[in-house]
Design an enzyme around this catalytic site. Structure first.
Site, PDB file in Angstrom:
ATOM      1  N   ASP A 139       0.857  -1.192   0.000  1.00  0.00           N
ATOM      2  CA  ASP A 139       0.000   0.000   0.000  1.00  0.00           C
ATOM      3  C   ASP A 139       0.889   1.238   0.000  1.00  0.00           C
ATOM      4  OD1 ASP A 139      -2.231   1.842   0.431  1.00  0.00           O
ATOM      5  OD2 ASP A 139      -3.339   0.083   1.080  1.00  0.00           O
ATOM      6  N   HIS A 200      -2.654   3.272  -4.604  1.00  0.00           N
ATOM      7  CA  HIS A 200      -2.150   2.766  -3.322  1.00  0.00           C
ATOM      8  C   HIS A 200      -0.767   2.137  -3.491  1.00  0.00           C
ATOM      9  CE1 HIS A 200      -5.458   3.658  -0.670  1.00  0.00           C
ATOM     10  NE2 HIS A 200      -6.330   3.121  -1.496  1.00  0.00           N
ATOM     11  N   GLU A 264      -9.497   3.013  -5.459  1.00  0.00           N
ATOM     12  CA  GLU A 264      -9.148   4.379  -5.059  1.00  0.00           C
ATOM     13  C   GLU A 264      -7.923   4.926  -5.786  1.00  0.00           C
ATOM     14  OE1 GLU A 264     -10.829   4.744  -0.597  1.00  0.00           O
ATOM     15  OE2 GLU A 264      -8.908   3.731  -0.734  1.00  0.00           O
TER      16      GLU A 264
HETATM   17  C1  ACM Z   1     -10.863  -0.144   0.206  1.00  0.00           C
HETATM   18  O1  ACM Z   1     -11.369  -0.087   1.338  1.00  0.00           O
HETATM   19  N1  ACM Z   1     -10.242   0.924  -0.286  1.00  0.00           N
HETATM   20  C2  ACM Z   1     -10.915  -1.336  -0.599  1.00  0.00           C
END
Ligand code: ACM
Ligand code: ZN
Length: 710
Positions: A139, A200, A264
């Site tokens: 991440d 991420h 995201e």
């Molecule tokens: C997430 O909670 N961004 C998958």
């Protein structure tokens, strides 16, 4: 569920509830000698579903039969739960899971947890028949898996320097990963790794700047959220690196599925990146009703990942954003932003794992009143809400697509899970609710039975040294530990689910299970210190709340005409809390509203090294219309009223105003001083806060910003 079954289940306290169970008289005594009369038989022709088992316990023998070793493993877990004081009650059980994907998710990226703690979670959750661990290994804040070909991923991406200068680091060596995968396999848990792309990915970008559009150097990244720095799918390097990473990942994880993230991902930089735009042109991607050109570029990247995985004989899972711009042909979707993505994917014939965040599957959400629970990412997921979630939407059943729901999963994101013990606190007992939904037939689920049975599972946690949540006494309408009154105060308490009792003391001593039981709202006519806790059916106490009640004369309003507007001051520097401001050099600035306290620098979600942190102070007057008790709330560092510090958030994460406080104020104008520090405590960027001071008359529902004299 019929009455007999409720009684039996309360008596037997099984979690998850078996598919079919008959309880009989008598019990089997477990001794060294009688163990020879316990048989565990794998019979491939027994006709039971995979992972299913039958279990017969009589006074004379115990016999478990399953078509697989997994089934016998689950029979053993049931026996373990049934055994009390060396006796197993006579039962006949036929049991099998409702879903094949009974997942839990572990996030070591935001806060690292070592192998032993990962194993502990596997050990406990597998004994409640969960069978997939989704290991979120990369991440923005950390790359946690050793990749031999790219050592900088863990050397650089495995450590970050926090705002306060401390270092947070850790990664799993390939040897450790093999050890965890083998440990999980012994417990019939499949470990599904997640390698996030194309968003991420800042930890990877820090290690290999060539991965991003701008190829910029990022020295550290220590905040939460969705930064706008992604990998660059316009360049081949991203695919080359991920291809090489997957080549190593598949040697470590036998799982049929590999998760590639996809959630995201901000695409604003792709819009300006010559490489991304060149790729968009070359592929002929255009913005239309199906998505923007950049969404289609992400879809292209995910499709390439699908190809990379397929070359190794693996299948792709992604978060539901992978639907945007077009879903890869064979992708499985993990639906987290509600069920919409999962429904769309299943209707199109794709397999789906349901993990909707706000419907109860995000176990990082707060499980009681955020004013008194430890700081969290917010939202609200009680045990009951978590239990009530059902992963098969009616529309899928109506359309014959329910079979595409592989199962469900709970996610335990670790932004606010600063310690392992707190990870457990957030996970349990809610993960038991998920385990039951994942295993037990829908018509056998029953909240009233579960909330009784869950106590046995919690006692099991006590024996295994695991922390868990016990509902705290909460004040209806909002909890507050600093109360004030001028004649009398009445304080009521409740809990998020029915609990046997609450106990309290008024002499400053710590309550015990034998302390005075709370039975009705408490009335105070003198100052007091109230300590109150919830007691479980087995006599264990929740954390104790300490509530101070001050009887006080109204704080006088100012007599002279109050100055209008706000006086503002700013001091540059990296301050952790208001106590650090002793040597601050203050300069006057102009503020129109308290909200302006957080407006002295632009909000930048990426927090580059050039960020100018500061402290700010606003001073003015506000009015209250009548003499009464007022409750104040603020995510600023300090709030002073009439020269007294009423709220001090100290070094805590400044979210959800967890230090609300009351004062009795005379009608009229009062001085206020608000101290705000732009900093990052526990990963939370305080510039994101609304720097209001909110007020309400004690007992009222609605908070309003204080009324600054203008
Ligand atoms: C997430 O909670 N961004 C998958
Ligand atoms: Zn790019």
């Amino acid at each position: 569920m019929n009455l007999l079954c409720i009684i039996a289940s309360a008596l037997l306290q099984l979690v998850p509830m078996p598919a079919r169970m008959q309880v009989r008289d008598g019990s089997f005594k477990v001794t060294e000698a009688s163990r020879a009369r316990m048989a565990f038989v794998v019979d491939a022709a027994c006709g039971l579903p995979e992972e299913g088992y039958t279990l017969e316990v009589t006074r004379k023998y115990v016999k478990a039969v399953a078509s697989t070793e997994a089934g016998l493993f689950y029979a053993r877990q049931t026996l373990r739960q049934l055994e009390k004081d060396g006796r197993i009650p006579c039962v006949k059980i036929t049991d099998y899971p409702r879903f094949r994907w009974r997942g839990f998710h572990v996030d070591p990226c935001r806060h690292f947890l070592p192998v032993e703690e990962v194993k502990k979670q596997i050990d406990i959750l597998s004994s409640y028949k969960m069978n997939v661990m989704h290991w979120h290994l990369t991440d923005d804040q950390g790359w946690r898996i050793e990749i031999k070909k790219y050592p900088r991923l863990t050397e650089v991406g495995g450590a970050r320097i926090e705002f306060d200068g401390s270092v947070h680091q850790g990664y799993y060596t390939q040897e450790e990963i093999r050890e965890v995968v083998a440990y999980a396999a012994e417990r019939h848990v499949t470990v599904v790794p997640e390698i996030e792309m194309p968003g991420h990915g800042i930890a990877a970008v820090r290690a290999y700047p060539g991965l991003s559009c701008s190829k910029e150097t990022v020295s550290t990244f220590y905040t939460w959220g969705t930064p706008d720095l992604s990998m660059c799918p316009g360049q081949e390097f991203m695919f080359k690196l991920l291809d090489d990473v997957i080549a190593e990942v598949v040697t470590l994880f036998p799982s049929e599925y590999i998760h590639v993230g996809g959630d995201e991902c901000r695409k604003n930089r792709w819009e300006m990146c010559p490489d991304c735009q060149a790729r968009i042109r070359a592929l002929g991607l255009v913005s239309d009703d199906a998505g923007t050109a950049e969404e289609k570029l992400q879809s292209y990247a995910v499709r390439r990942m699908e190809g990379i995985l397929a070359a190794h004989g693996r299948k792709l899972i992604g978060w539901d954003e992978i639907l945007e711009g077009g879903l890869s042909p064979n992708a499985t979707v993990m639906s987290w932003r509600g069920e919409k993505g999962g429904i769309a994917a299943a209707m199109a014939g794709h397999d789906v794992i349901m993990t909707p965040s706000k419907a109860g599957m995000y176990l990082d959400h707060v499980q009681g009143d955020p004013k008194i629970e430890p700081v969290s990412i917010g939202n609200y997921t009680t045990l009951e809400k978590c239990y009530m979630y059902d992963p098969v939407p009616e529309v899928l059943t109506e359309n014959g697509k329910a079979g595409h729901i592989l199962g469900l999963q709970c996610n335990n994101w670790s932004e606010y899970l600063y310690t392992y013990s707190h990870r457990e606190y957030m996970l349990f007992p809610r993960a038991f609710a998920v385990a039951e939904t994942a295993w037990t037939p829908k018509d056998k689920k029953d909240w009233d039975s579960f909330r009784v049975r869950v106590d046995a599972a919690c006692r099991d946690l006590d024996r295994r040294g695991v922390n868990y949540h016990i509902p705290l006494p909460e004040q209806p309408g909002g909890s507050c530990n600093s109360l004030a009154f001028y004649d009398k105060a009445e304080v009521a308490f409740t809990t998020t689910r029915p609990m046997p009792r609450m106990v309290y003391t008024l002499d400053g001593s710590e309550p015990t299970a034998a302390s005075m039981a709370y039975s009705k709202p408490l009335t105070f006519t003198e100052s007091a210190t109230l300590k109150i806790a919830t007691v479980t059916s087995y006599g264990k106490l929740s954390p104790v709340r300490t509530i101070t009640l001050r009887k006080e004369a109204p704080w006088p309003a100012v007599t002279a005409a109050p100055e209008k507007g706000l006086k503002g001051f700013r001091a540059d520097g990296r301050f952790v809390c208001a106590a650090d401001l002793g040597n601050a050099i203050w300069k006057e600035v102009s503020f129109k509203r308290l909200r302006d306290l957080a407006s002295l620098e632009p909000y930048n979600r990426n927090l580059p090294d050039s960020t100018r942190f500061y402290a700010a102070r606003a001073e003015g007057f506000f009015r209250v219309g009548e003499t009464a008790t007022y409750r104040f709330s603020s995510d600023c560092d300090q709030v002073w009223i009439d020269g007294k510090c009423l709220i001090d958030n100290g070094k805590e994460v400044k979210r959800f105003s967890r230090h609300d406080a009351e004062a009795v104020l005379e009608a009229g104008a009062h001085s206020v001083k608000v101290v705000f520090i732009y900093n990052v405590i526990g990963g939370w960027n305080s510039l994101h806060n609304k720097t209001e001071v909110l007020v309400k008359k004690a007992g009222e529902e609605k908070w309003v910003p204080i009324d600054i004299v203008k």
